[in-house]
Design an enzyme around this catalytic site. Structure first.
Site, PDB file in Angstrom:
ATOM      1  N   CYS A 402      -3.878  -8.775   4.668  1.00 50.58           N
ATOM      2  CA  CYS A 402      -2.555  -8.519   5.530  1.00 50.58           C
ATOM      3  C   CYS A 402      -1.829  -9.795   6.428  1.00 50.58           C
ATOM      4  O   CYS A 402      -1.876 -10.732   5.744  1.00 50.58           O
ATOM      5  CB  CYS A 402      -2.951  -7.132   6.237  1.00 50.58           C
ATOM      6  SG  CYS A 402      -0.752  -6.322   6.366  1.00 50.58           S
ATOM      7  N   HIS A 528      -4.828  -3.529   2.093  1.00 46.93           N
ATOM      8  CA  HIS A 528      -6.055  -3.142   2.957  1.00 46.93           C
ATOM      9  C   HIS A 528      -6.984  -3.093   2.565  1.00 46.93           C
ATOM     10  O   HIS A 528      -7.570  -2.106   2.070  1.00 46.93           O
ATOM     11  CB  HIS A 528      -6.653  -3.117   4.498  1.00 46.93           C
ATOM     12  CG  HIS A 528      -4.764  -3.114   5.067  1.00 46.93           C
ATOM     13  ND1 HIS A 528      -5.644  -4.126   6.359  1.00 46.93           N
ATOM     14  CD2 HIS A 528      -4.076  -3.296   4.881  1.00 46.93           C
ATOM     15  CE1 HIS A 528      -4.586  -4.078   7.305  1.00 46.93           C
ATOM     16  NE2 HIS A 528      -3.491  -4.043   6.394  1.00 46.93           N
ATOM     17  N   GLU A 530     -10.267  -2.694   2.513  1.00 51.03           N
ATOM     18  CA  GLU A 530     -11.650  -2.136   3.202  1.00 51.03           C
ATOM     19  C   GLU A 530     -11.087  -0.848   3.304  1.00 51.03           C
ATOM     20  O   GLU A 530     -12.016  -0.392   3.199  1.00 51.03           O
ATOM     21  CB  GLU A 530     -11.573  -2.994   4.571  1.00 51.03           C
ATOM     22  CG  GLU A 530     -10.199  -2.650   4.971  1.00 51.03           C
ATOM     23  CD  GLU A 530      -9.375  -3.178   5.561  1.00 51.03           C
ATOM     24  OE1 GLU A 530      -9.194  -4.349   4.022  1.00 51.03           O
ATOM     25  OE2 GLU A 530      -8.682  -3.812   6.176  1.00 51.03           O
TER      26      GLU A 530
END
Ligand code: GLN
Length: 561
Positions: A402, A528, A530
């Site tokens: 990001c 993202h 994750e």
């Protein structure tokens, strides 16, 4: 079908026939916050899931914010983003990682959202002239929201974690609502789990159960008698402590469990299941006790605990003082590491310190990889940009997420394309080269809450690129949370100098992934990854990063994915 799986099939069937009701587990916490309620709730879910039961999880946050989106990560930890664009409490991340679920915005209930909708109803006149009160109107709204998740999710068990600590003023309406749920859903379908700290006194090395006793009393004062008590303590509780907890808690000793300090949080479900908690809950709900299957989980835990290799990663962030600010990221790095038998030693470095003391940049050469996480605002950005430059010029594996992606573009524009004052307009509104700029639809937005580009959006991957090789697909869905993006006016120039945009939005107008094919591993994404990383199923970008850090450390050619 093997005999074993046939038995499991029958077990599952009899379970469905035997009891059609949804069962509720409520988790409350005592003594102080951060006793690991999120991990406990996730672990209970895991124990039930490994017995073939379907679960869903709700997090209640008694703060007045409507959602976590406007909260400072440095005070409250990261904001977890759901597929449907909810900006939620980080515990939803633990539920998703432990249970491999995709939760929704509605799985996080706050005081703010409950009051907002109650007041909207009042303004509409829905209460027909009645005086609107916390009991029953606010508590009804809370129950309605819990039951709405139940209705929509077709599961056997709904776990609800009540944030904060028993005794907090703001938590009272929620505790009252869950108290009422027993009346409505029946004793056999509801279970209260209370977890509280049992400290060990340094001087005498003695387990102290008194604070826990007080918090159970506090819970009873509200009208909730726990069915299970979990002692959160540094070591396994002894027989004496168990006896006291059971006696003062008015529960059998078999309903007392202990969550003690472990090397990895992923051990907690195994620890509690080993003490019989999974069987206890199944029995209590009248489920024919299904055999559990922890095989895959154990494999993952083994890879986390006993890795053969190790890499050192520098995470350079604005919120480096609070690890919870980056928890999904550090977990994704751990998942990536476990997939290549590698321990990830993560060092949190303050971007501001790096900015103030540029000489310390050189210390980054002792790391196997450099990681730049998400971020907001100008503070510390020059430190991050300097670190990205260091990674690129020294060919140290680099992963940016990001803001890390956006700053990698700025760094490249400045030092490779020769646009010396290039910047993001988030940092310098008057920059001569606005490489990163507000997305057009963001320009007219005034409110801060829930107004970024949020949640799951499709990303198209370019064939024959690192991104495509890592994902092995041409289109993937990933989660987003940003207001700024790459300014297309400069994409040609960036490309000409060797930056490849290997991931783009479906209309091709939004840059989603960048890579530098000449580098050993230089990869960054606007999204993202994750948030979708799971034990045993790491996010591809994170996996690629750790795998490359390891290969580079060993002096191997860059890995082929
Ligand atoms: N501040 C940047 C933006 O709003 C990046 C956000 C982030 O890192 N999540 O676009």
């Amino acid at each position: 079908m093997t005999q074993k799986s046939y038995i499991r099939f029958l077990e599952r069937f009899s379970l469905l026939w035997g009891n059609g009701m949804v069962h509720y587990v409520f988790v409350t916490g005592g003594v102080l916050s951060s006793v690991g309620k999120g991990i406990l709730t996730s672990s209970i879910g895991k124990m039930l899931q490994t017995r073939g039961l379907k679960v869903n999880v709700i997090k209640i946050d008694p703060y007045v914010n409507v959602d976590a989106g406007t909260m400072n990560p440095y005070m409250h930890g990261e904001v977890f983003v759901t597929d449907d664009g909810g900006e939620t409490d980080l515990d939803l991340g633990w539920y998703e990682r432990f249970l491999d679920l995709s939760l929704k915005q509605e799985n996080n209930i706050t005081t703010g959202i409950v009051y907002k909708s109650t007041i909207e109803k009042e303004r509409r006149g829905d209460f027909l002239g009645r005086c609107v009160q916390i009991v029953p109107h606010v508590t009804n709204e809370i129950k309605h929201r819990i039951k709405r998740v139940t209705k929509r999710s077709e599961v056997d068990i709904i776990l609800t974690e009540v944030g904060g600590t028993v005794g907090d003023i703001e938590g009272l309406p929620f505790l009252e609502a869950i108290r009422q749920m027993r009346l409505e859903e029946g004793f056999n379908n509801t279970l209260y789990v209370h977890v509280a700290l049992v400290p060990v006194l340094d001087v005498t090395n003695e387990l102290k159960t008194k604070p826990l006793q007080h918090s159970v009393n506090e819970l009873r004062r509200i009208g909730i008698q726990p069915d299970i008590i979990v002692a959160r303590s540094p070591k396994m509780i002894d027989a004496e402590a168990r006896r006291k907890i059971a006696l003062f808690g008015t529960i059998p000793e078999t309903a007392v469990f202990c969550s003690f300090n472990a090397e990895s949080v992923y051990q907690v479900p195994l620890m509690l299941d080993g003490q019989g908690m999974g069987d206890f809950i199944c029995k209590r709900f009248g489920f024919d006790c299904l055999s559990q299957n922890f095989d895959e989980w154990k494999q993952f835990v083994e890879a986390v605990l006993n890795p053969e290799n190790e890499v050192k990663i520098a995470l350079i962030g604005k919120y480096a003082g609070l690890k919870d600010s980056y928890v999904s990221m550090s977990e994704a790095l751990l998942h990536g590491g476990a997939a290549c038998n590698t321990k990830v030693r993560l060092k949190y470095i303050s971007a501001e310190d790096l900015e103030k003391n540029p000489v310390s940049i050189r210390e980054l050469k002792s790391f196997d990889g450099i990681f730049i996480p998400y971020g907001f605002g100008p503070r510390g950005t020059e430190g991050k940009i300097a670190a990205i430059r260091f990674a690129r010029e020294r060919d140290i594996p680099f992963l940016g997420i990001c803001y890390g992606f956006q700053l990698a573009v700025v760094e490249f524009a400045r030092n490779v394309c020769g646009l010396r004052d290039a910047n993001s307009t988030e940092i310098d509104q008057n920059t001569a080269y606005p490489l990163i700029d507000l997305m057009p639809e963001q320009r007219k937005i005034m409110n801060k809450g829930a107004t970024m580009r949020l949640g799951s959006h499709k990303v198209m991957l370019k064939p024959d690129t690192l991104a495509h090789n890592l994902y092995k697909q041409s289109g993937v869905y990933e989660r987003h949370r940003h207001r700024f993006e790459v300014n297309l006016d400069y994409s040609q120039n960036l490309r000409k100098h060797g930056m490849v945009f290997s991931g783009k939005s479906t209309d091709g107008r939004r840059m989603e992934i960048l890579e530098l094919p000449k580098s050993y591993f230089f990869f960054a994404s606007q999204f993202h990854g994750e948030f979708k990383s799971r034990p045993g199923k790491p996010s591809p970008g994170y996996y690629g990063f750790i795998r490359s850090c390891l290969a580079k450390k060993r002096g191997e050619p860059k890995p082929k994915f």
